[in-house]
Design an enzyme around this catalytic site. Structure first.
Site, PDB file in Angstrom:
ATOM      1  CG  ASP A   1      -9.426  64.903  -1.281  1.00  0.00           C
ATOM      2  OD1 ASP A   1      -8.526  64.535  -0.482  1.00  0.00           O
ATOM      3  OD2 ASP A   1      -9.599  66.096  -1.587  1.00  0.00           O
ATOM      4  CB  VAL A   2      -6.489  61.144  -3.974  1.00  0.00           C
ATOM      5  CG1 VAL A   2      -7.422  60.282  -4.792  1.00  0.00           C
ATOM      6  CG2 VAL A   2      -6.352  62.531  -4.570  1.00  0.00           C
TER       7      VAL A   2
END
Length: 149
Positions: free
Chosen positions: A15-16
């Protein structure tokens, strides 16, 4: 019967924040449960032949360490306890250093495919779990139709 499944974290699972997204841990554990069913000789089509399906009704997960792209993970799955119509599998995801990245207890209910109501565990599944104690439940579960076990 305890079963392990080895995987490698892919770039699409990050994810980010640069680590495995929390939802992916649930997917990893689902892969681990499928591996457990297969090794127990209980694939999906065998359950269907018995007129049952298993439905996940609760997952209690602890996220303990982050996992990153390229990490080698092992998903461990073993039977923990059973009720009349439900059962709990214990799962752990370990990193390559043997550290627990996540652990969970996953509760499932046996459901009749025709009536869509809970039904007792078949012997083929129940035999993998510690002896059933009718005074204990797997957490006051609800069957898929909302009736308490």
């Amino acid at each position: 019967m305890e079963v392990s499944l080895e995987i490698i974290v892919r770039s699409t699972e990050i994810d980010v924040n640069g680590h495995v997204n929390n939802a992916k841990y649930l997917e990893y554990m689902e892969w681990g449960r499928e591996e457990w069913y297969e090794r127990a000789d209980l694939p999906y089509d065998r359950f269907l032949a018995m007129g049952i399906q298993t439905v996940t009704v609760n997952i209690n997960i602890n996220y303990r360490r982050e996992c990153r792209q390229g990490d080698h993970l092992t998903i461990w799955t073993k039977p923990l306890r059973r009720g009349r119509t439900s059962f709990v599998l214990k799962q752990e995801i370990l990193n390559e250093r043997g550290e627990v990245a996540a652990d969970a207890e996953v509760t499932s209910v046996c459901m009749d495919v025709a009536t869509r109501r809970s039904r007792p565990l078949p012997d083929e599944l129940a035999r993998y779990f510690p002896t059933y104690n009718p005074d204990e439940s797997c957490g006051g579960l609800q069957d898929p139709a909302g009736k308490a076990e």
